[in-house]
Design an enzyme around this catalytic site. Structure first.
Site, mmCIF file in Angstrom:
data_model
loop_
_atom_site.group_PDB
_atom_site.id
_atom_site.type_symbol
_atom_site.label_atom_id
_atom_site.label_comp_id
_atom_site.label_asym_id
_atom_site.label_seq_id
_atom_site.Cartn_x
_atom_site.Cartn_y
_atom_site.Cartn_z
ATOM 1 N N CYS A 170 34.586 -43.178 41.293
ATOM 2 C CA CYS A 170 35.031 -44.547 41.533
ATOM 3 C C CYS A 170 35.649 -44.745 42.915
ATOM 4 O O CYS A 170 35.958 -45.879 43.295
ATOM 5 C CB CYS A 170 36.045 -44.959 40.468
ATOM 6 S SG CYS A 170 35.572 -44.460 38.811
ATOM 7 N N HIS A 191 43.327 -50.432 42.081
ATOM 8 C CA HIS A 191 42.171 -49.890 41.361
ATOM 9 C C HIS A 191 42.075 -50.609 40.010
ATOM 10 O O HIS A 191 40.990 -50.998 39.600
ATOM 11 C CB HIS A 191 42.320 -48.383 41.194
ATOM 12 C CG HIS A 191 41.099 -47.704 40.695
ATOM 13 N ND1 HIS A 191 39.870 -47.852 41.294
ATOM 14 C CD2 HIS A 191 40.898 -46.872 39.633
ATOM 15 C CE1 HIS A 191 38.964 -47.140 40.638
ATOM 16 N NE2 HIS A 191 39.558 -46.542 39.619
ATOM 17 N N GLU A 199 48.972 -45.851 38.204
ATOM 18 C CA GLU A 199 48.850 -46.493 39.517
ATOM 19 C C GLU A 199 50.116 -47.280 39.828
ATOM 20 O O GLU A 199 50.558 -47.322 40.987
ATOM 21 C CB GLU A 199 47.627 -47.409 39.561
ATOM 22 C CG GLU A 199 47.371 -47.973 40.955
ATOM 23 C CD GLU A 199 46.093 -48.784 41.086
ATOM 24 O OE1 GLU A 199 45.725 -49.125 42.225
ATOM 25 O OE2 GLU A 199 45.463 -49.082 40.038
ATOM 26 N N LYS A 257 38.711 -56.201 39.322
ATOM 27 C CA LYS A 257 37.950 -55.755 38.155
ATOM 28 C C LYS A 257 38.163 -56.665 36.944
ATOM 29 O O LYS A 257 37.368 -56.635 36.011
ATOM 30 C CB LYS A 257 38.316 -54.311 37.815
ATOM 31 C CG LYS A 257 37.861 -53.291 38.858
ATOM 32 C CD LYS A 257 38.238 -51.872 38.459
ATOM 33 C CE LYS A 257 37.800 -50.859 39.491
ATOM 34 N NZ LYS A 257 38.581 -50.915 40.748
ATOM 35 N N HIS A 262 34.120 -52.874 36.297
ATOM 36 C CA HIS A 262 34.251 -51.692 37.156
ATOM 37 C C HIS A 262 32.877 -51.321 37.707
ATOM 38 O O HIS A 262 32.013 -50.843 36.975
ATOM 39 C CB HIS A 262 34.847 -50.536 36.363
ATOM 40 C CG HIS A 262 35.299 -49.397 37.211
ATOM 41 N ND1 HIS A 262 34.918 -49.218 38.526
ATOM 42 C CD2 HIS A 262 36.135 -48.348 36.930
ATOM 43 C CE1 HIS A 262 35.475 -48.128 39.007
ATOM 44 N NE2 HIS A 262 36.224 -47.588 38.059
ATOM 45 N N PHE A 297 37.426 -40.434 38.955
ATOM 46 C CA PHE A 297 37.353 -39.248 38.102
ATOM 47 C C PHE A 297 37.295 -38.010 39.000
ATOM 48 O O PHE A 297 36.613 -38.000 40.033
ATOM 49 C CB PHE A 297 36.087 -39.285 37.233
ATOM 50 C CG PHE A 297 36.191 -40.168 36.016
ATOM 51 C CD1 PHE A 297 37.349 -40.846 35.697
ATOM 52 C CD2 PHE A 297 35.095 -40.318 35.176
ATOM 53 C CE1 PHE A 297 37.436 -41.653 34.561
ATOM 54 C CE2 PHE A 297 35.150 -41.123 34.036
ATOM 55 C CZ PHE A 297 36.330 -41.788 33.737
#
Length: 412
Positions: free
Chosen positions: A162, A301, A312, A334, A339, A398
């Protein structure tokens, strides 16, 4: 040698638009770009909602025969790159081709094609297409764009899940800043809405199983239950400032800093401490010559997953300090598009740049229930018309990959 780097062009295709203008208008209107799955029969899946690009016609800018030999993610990347160059107002033929680069991040690559070709293979191995490998590999987006533009400088694909697009933009920024390139098309592309991908994400319990569009992607909400799988591309044209100025380019904003770190913690979970993500943010705004209190907007994010959003939040508090973090406005694009995996950072960089240019921060939609572990200002009440001189855009992938870019208002 350290040079300034500016954004002179942008292009996108995503669930909220097939060009930057349409996308930005829908962002300002707080449109929800999510839709129910209609690409295939999903009746046997618990997930019903995706962030799909509807009615996409690659032949608008790609020859029909060529388009058939490109995976959808490559089509997206080329389509958005064509728009970015048009937006920049130059084909850069005046630049040494070895000083013009293409760096496009892709998280997964041709997963749809892989699914269909494996099906053929299981019937008979000779049925696998001769174009399977060159169509499927993730680097083909960058390679194809270079072939179309004649850009012969740095040409590669960042694959950090991502964070892929944000790493691509950051690496392009550094190449120009340090004198290796004068111009670079950079960002990300992804297209993997398929039964195969959905199965994998469903089995790891990563996706939202909401049955209503306005309850599917709910970043920072106490009831968030997972991210929504999306697709698209976001491409920026970065250019060395003096070259852009000399040709009278329309400068959108300035990329001024970049931070990249690794959690070194877990395959899929971000680190609970937020230390590494915070370090990426600190590096980005420090390189930009800013104090933490001078950053008043962060495009997070913000995936709508239980772990990402609270960790986050911790990282932002560490990066800016409790006081500055409390005054900073944060949002998640998002919430509107889902996403986009490897393309997410590219599309979100476009939003961040336009927010800086237009002094506008969009609302994080679909939020209803506060989470005590997510206690910052996520712009959940309304759009904010506010001065934005400097902003961060975060991507956390990830594998523990963290990337942040700092975008400043262009002031000459």
């Amino acid at each position: 040698m350290s040079r300034r780097v500016v954004i002179t062009g942008m292009g996108t295709v995503n669930p909220l638009g097939k060009n930057v203008e349409e996308f930005w208008e829908n962002i300002k209107a707080n449109k929800n770009g999510l839709s129910f799955i209609d690409q295939f029969d999903a009746s046997d899946f618990p997930v019903k909602i995706v962030g799909a690009v509807k009615d996409f016609d690659p032949t608008v800018c790609i020859d029909k025969k060529e388009a058939r030999r490109m995976d959808r993610f490559t089509q997206f990347a080329l389509y958005a790159s064509v728009e970015a160059l048009k937006n920049a107002g130059s084909d850069f033929k005046d630049v040494d081709p070895f000083k013009a680069g293409v760096i496009i991040g892709v998280g997964v690559g041709g997963l749809n094609l892989t699914e269909s070709e494996v099906t053929k293979f299981n019937e008979k191995k000779d049925k696998v297409s001769v174009f399977f490998i060159p169509m499927m590999i993730g680097n083909m987006a960058a390679g194809t764009v270079a072939m179309k533009t004649g850009f012969k400088g740095d040409n590669f694909c960042t694959t950090t899940a991502c964070s892929s697009a944000t790493h691509a933009i950051g690496e392009a920024f550094r190449k120009i800043k340090d004198g290796y390139l004068d111009v670079c098309l950079c960002g990300g592309s992804e297209a993997c809405i398929s039964r195969f991908a959905l199965s994998g994400f469903c089995n790891m319990k990563a996706l939202s199983q909401a049955e209503e569009l306005d309850k599917a992607s709910t970043p920072f909400d106490a009831n968030r239950q997972g991210f929504v799988l999306g697709e698209g591309a976001g491409i920026l044209c970065l250019e060395e400032y003096e070259h852009a100025k000399a040709r009278g380019a329309n400068i959108i904003a300035e990329v001024a800093g970049y931070g990249a770190t690794g959690d070194a913690y877990h395959m899929t979970s971000p680190s609970p401490t937020g230390e590494a993500a915070a370090h990426a943010m600190k590096t980005a705004y420090t390189e930009a010559g800013l104090r933490p209190d001078e950053v008043n907007y962060i495009n997070a994010h913000g995936t709508s997953t239980g772990l990402n959003d609270k960790y986050e939040t911790n990282a932002i508090k560490i990066a800016l300090g409790e006081d500055a973090a409390g005054k900073c406005v944060i949002n998640s694009t998002k919430s509107m598009v889902g996403h986009l995996l490897g393309a997410a950072g590219g599309v979100e960089a476009i939003v961040t740049a336009l927010s800086v240019k237009n002094d506008f921060v969009h609302k994080t939609i679909n939020y209803t229930t506060p989470d005590p572990e997510c206690d910052l200002d996520y712009a959940t009440d309304k759009n904010r018309e506010m001065t934005v001189n400097a902003a961060l855009s975060n991507s956390l992938g990830f594998g523990g990959h963290n990337a942040t870019i700092c975008i400043k208002k262009y002031t000459g």
